[in-house]
Enzyme design. Structure first.
Site, PDB file in Angstrom:
ATOM      1  N   ASN A 132       0.810  -1.233   0.000  1.00 61.33           N
ATOM      2  CA  ASN A 132       0.000   0.000   0.000  1.00 61.33           C
ATOM      3  C   ASN A 132       0.841   1.280   0.000  1.00 61.33           C
ATOM      4  O   ASN A 132       0.458   2.263  -0.619  1.00 61.33           O
ATOM      5  CB  ASN A 132      -1.047  -0.012   1.120  1.00 61.33           C
ATOM      6  CG  ASN A 132      -0.456  -0.134   2.492  1.00 61.33           C
ATOM      7  OD1 ASN A 132       0.617  -0.724   2.656  1.00 61.33           O
ATOM      8  ND2 ASN A 132      -1.123   0.404   3.479  1.00 61.33           N
ATOM      9  N   GLU A 230       3.066  -3.578  12.335  1.00 61.40           N
ATOM     10  CA  GLU A 230       2.121  -2.502  11.993  1.00 61.40           C
ATOM     11  C   GLU A 230       1.023  -3.177  11.200  1.00 61.40           C
ATOM     12  O   GLU A 230       1.242  -3.593  10.063  1.00 61.40           O
ATOM     13  CB  GLU A 230       2.787  -1.425  11.126  1.00 61.40           C
ATOM     14  CG  GLU A 230       3.923  -0.666  11.781  1.00 61.40           C
ATOM     15  CD  GLU A 230       3.490   0.236  12.912  1.00 61.40           C
ATOM     16  OE1 GLU A 230       2.268   0.352  13.179  1.00 61.40           O
ATOM     17  OE2 GLU A 230       4.379   0.809  13.556  1.00 61.40           O
ATOM     18  N   CYS A 264      -3.733   2.018   6.222  1.00 60.17           N
ATOM     19  CA  CYS A 264      -4.124   1.460   7.520  1.00 60.17           C
ATOM     20  C   CYS A 264      -4.688   2.529   8.449  1.00 60.17           C
ATOM     21  O   CYS A 264      -5.362   2.206   9.415  1.00 60.17           O
ATOM     22  CB  CYS A 264      -2.949   0.726   8.158  1.00 60.17           C
ATOM     23  SG  CYS A 264      -1.418   1.622   8.068  1.00 60.17           S
ATOM     24  N   GLU A 433       7.178   2.792  15.475  1.00 59.05           N
ATOM     25  CA  GLU A 433       8.181   3.149  14.475  1.00 59.05           C
ATOM     26  C   GLU A 433       8.264   4.669  14.424  1.00 59.05           C
ATOM     27  O   GLU A 433       7.437   5.374  15.003  1.00 59.05           O
ATOM     28  CB  GLU A 433       7.782   2.592  13.109  1.00 59.05           C
ATOM     29  CG  GLU A 433       7.814   1.078  13.085  1.00 59.05           C
ATOM     30  CD  GLU A 433       7.654   0.522  11.683  1.00 59.05           C
ATOM     31  OE1 GLU A 433       8.672   0.298  11.029  1.00 59.05           O
ATOM     32  OE2 GLU A 433       6.512   0.334  11.254  1.00 59.05           O
TER      33      GLU A 433
END
Ligand code: NAD
Length: 454
Positions: A132, A230, A264, A433
Site C-alpha cells: 500500500n 504494523e 491502515c 516506528e
C-alpha cells in the site's frame, strides 16, 4: 525452485515488469552476506555512517521523479502522492542520519564504580513491506535500522517490488557497502517465511494484514526474535455537533479516499453526533461525488485504482447493491477501479462497519453524546488512528485520552510524520516506528559496571 513475479500496472492491467523472485536458499545466502557487511558497518566511525546515509538521501532526492513515476506504474498511486512518498524516503534517511551520532547510552549512579549502558546494533534486520505504501514503509524500517548499525534485508510485497529494487541500486550509487542493504523480492510464504524463520535474522519489522502479522509473531516467538508489527485499522472520524461542520465535511473525503482507501490509517468509520447527522450527510454527498478518480499520472487526479483484482474483489464483497449511501464515480474498462463510497444505515457490527475493507469505502454511524462516541470509537479490535472534530478543547483532550489508538488528531486527519512515533494499540500492532526513538528500536541495551575498587 526459481520463480518470477509479474508486476501489473493497476490502472491498465498491462505487465510492467517480470522480476526474478528469491528462493529460500537465496535468502540464506543473502543473510550470510548481510551478516558480514554488518560487522564492517557497525565498526565504522559514526560520522562516516551518518555521511553515507546523508549521501543516500541526496541520491534519492536526485531520482525523486523517477521513483515517483515507478510508484505510479506499479502501485497506481497518484503522481502527487508518489512524489511525496519518494520525498519521505529522502527525509527518513536524513532524519536517521542525524541520529547516528546521538545514539548514546547512559551513565547511572552506582556505589563502588561506574555504570554505563551501551546501545549495540541487533545485527541483520528483516523488513517485510506491504504494497500500500511500498517506498515509505520500506524506509520506516530500513533507515533507522541502518543508522543504528544494522544490515537490512527488505522483502517488498509481491505486487510492488520495483521501487525497492531501485532504492537498493541507489544505495550502492551513494556508496553504502555492498550487501548492507539487499532487496529480496518474492512470495510471502517463501522469501518472507525464510526471513522470519532464519536464525541469522535478529528482528522482523512487518507491516501488513493482522492475519499474517499474528503468524509472524508466533514464529518469531519460537526464537524469541524481536518483532515490530504494523497491522490493520478501522479508524474513527468523530464529528461532534460543536465542531466546524463545514471544515469537518471538507476534510472527510480524502481522510478515507487517499491512496484509494488502501491506508491502515484511513478514517473509515465516520461517527457523527445525531443532532448534525442529516446536515453532515447533505454536505458530504457533493464532496464525495466530486472527487476526481482516474489516470494516476494526471496531476489533477485525486484517487487512482486499487492495487489488484484480488483487492477489487475483496472491496466489492463488502458493498452489495442493496446498501444505501453515497457513491462517486470511477472509470470503466481495464484497471482495478472502485468508486468512492459512503455507506449509511448499517448496524455498527455489520462487516463493512467493523472489518478493514482496505478500499475507498467508509460507513457513517450516528452517536448520541460523548460517552456513546467513545464507546463506538473503541468498539473494534483495532486501535491505530482516529480524528476528533470539536471546538471544545476540554472535550478534545478527554476524547483523545479515552480513545484507545496510537495516533490521534484533533480537527485534522494527520497521522504520520517521520519525527513523531507511529504504531497501534490492540490488534493494530506492536511496538512503535518513526519518531525520536526510532533508532533505539534496532538496538540491544548492554549494561556494564566498572569497579573502581580493584
Ligand atoms: P499481507 O499481510 O498478506 O502481506 C504483507 C507482506 O507480508 C507482503 O510482503 C507479503 O509477501 C508478506 N507475507 C505474506 N505472507 C507471509 C508469510 N507467511 N510470512 C512472511 N511474510 C509474509 O497483506 P496483503 O495480502 O497484501 O493484504 C491483505 C490485507 O491486509 C489488506 O486487504 C489489508 O486489510 C491488510 N493490509 C494492511 C496493511 C497495513 O498497512 N496495515 C498493508 C497491506 C495490507
Amino acid at each position: 525452485m526459481s520463480y518470477e513475479l509479474q508486476v501489473l500496472n493497476p490502472a491498465t492491467e498491462e505487465v510492467v515488469a517480470s522480476v526474478p523472485a528469491t528462493t529460500a536458499a537465496e535468502v540464506d545466502a543473502a543473510v550470510a552476506r548481510a551478516a558480514k557487511a554488518q560487522q564492517g558497518w557497525a565498526a565504522a566511525a559514526p560520522a562516516d555512517r551518518a555521511r553515507l546515509l546523508r549521501r543516500f538521501a541526496v541520491v534519492v532526492d536526485e531520482h525523486l521523479e523517477e521513483l515517483a513515476r515507478l510508484e505510479v506504474r506499479e502501485a497506481g498511486h497518484t503522481i502527487g502522492n508518489a512524489r511525496w512518498e519518494a520525498g519521505n524516503v529522502r527525509d527518513l534517511l536524513d532524519f536517521a542520519a542525524g541520529g547516528v551520532e546521538r545514539l548514546s547510552g547512559r551513565q547511572i549512579p552506582v556505589a563502588g564504580g561506574l555504570d554505563i549502558t551501551i546501545l549495540e546494533p541487533l545485527g541483520v534486520i528483516g523488513v517485510i513491506a506491504p504494497w500500500n505504501f511500498p517506498m515509505p514503509i520500506a524506509a520506516w524500517g530500513t533507515a533507522p535500522a541502518l543508522a543504528a548499525g544494522n544490515a537490512v534485508l527488505l522483502k517488498p510485497a509481491e505486487t510492488t517490488p520495483l521501487t525497492a529494487l531501485r532504492l537498493a541500486e541507489l544505495a550502492l550509487e551513494a556508496g553504502l557497502p555492498q550487501d548492507l542493504f539487499q532487496v529480496l523480492p518474492g512470495a510471502g510464504d517463501v522469501a518472507g517465511s525464510a526471513l522470519v524463520e532464519h536464525p541469522g535474522v535478529a528482528k522482523i519489522v512487518f507491516t501488513g494484514s493482522t492475519r499474517v502479522g499474528k503468524s509472524i509473531m508466533a514464529r518469531c516467538a519460537e526464537r524469541v526474535k524481536r518483532v515490530t508489527l504494523e497491522l490493520g485499522g478501522k479508524s474513527p472520524n468523530l464529528v461532534f455537533a460543536d465542531s466546524d461542520i463545514e471544515a469537518a465535511v471538507a476534510a472527510t473525503p480524502m481522510s478515507f479516499l487517499d491512496n484509494s482507501g488502501q491506508d491502515c490509517c484511513a478514517r473509515t468509520r465516520i461517527l457523527v453526533q445525531r443532532s448534525v447527522y442529516d446536515r453532515f450527510l447533505e454536505l458530504l454527498a457533493p464532496a464525495i461525488e466530486s472527487v476526481v478518480v482516474g489516470d494516476p499520472a494526471d496531476e489533477k487526479t485525486q484517487m487512482g485504482p486499487l492495487i489488484s483484482r484480488v483487492q477489487l474483489d475483496r472491496v466489492r464483497s463488502y458493498v452489495t447493491d442493496e446498501l444505501q449511501g453515497i457513491r462517486g464515480t470511477a472509470p470503466d474498462g481495464p484497471g482495478f477501479w472502485f468508486p468512492p463510497t459512503v455507506l449509511t444505515g448499517l448496524a455498527p457490527d455489520a462487516p463493512a462497519a467493523c472489518e478493514e475493507v482496505f478500499g475507498p469505502v467508509a460507513v457513517v454511524l450516528p452517536f448520541e453524546d460523548e460517552a456513546d462516541a467513545i464507546r463506538l470509537a473503541n468498539s473494534t479490535e483495532y486501535g491505530l488512528s482516529g480524528s476528533i472534530w470539536t471546538r471544545d478543547i476540554g472535550r478534545a483532550i478527554r476524547v483523545s485520552r479515552a480513545v484507545a489508538a496510537g495516533n490521534l488528531s484533533v480537527n485534522s486527519h494527520s497521522s504520520v510524520r517521520y519525527w513523531t512515533p507511529f504504531g497501534g494499540y490492540k490488534q493494530s500492532g506492536l511496538g512503535r516506528e518513526l519518531g525520536p526513538d526510532a533508532l533505539t528500536a534496532f538496538t540491544e541495551t548492554k549494561n556494564v559496571f566498572i569497579s573502581t575498587e580493584a
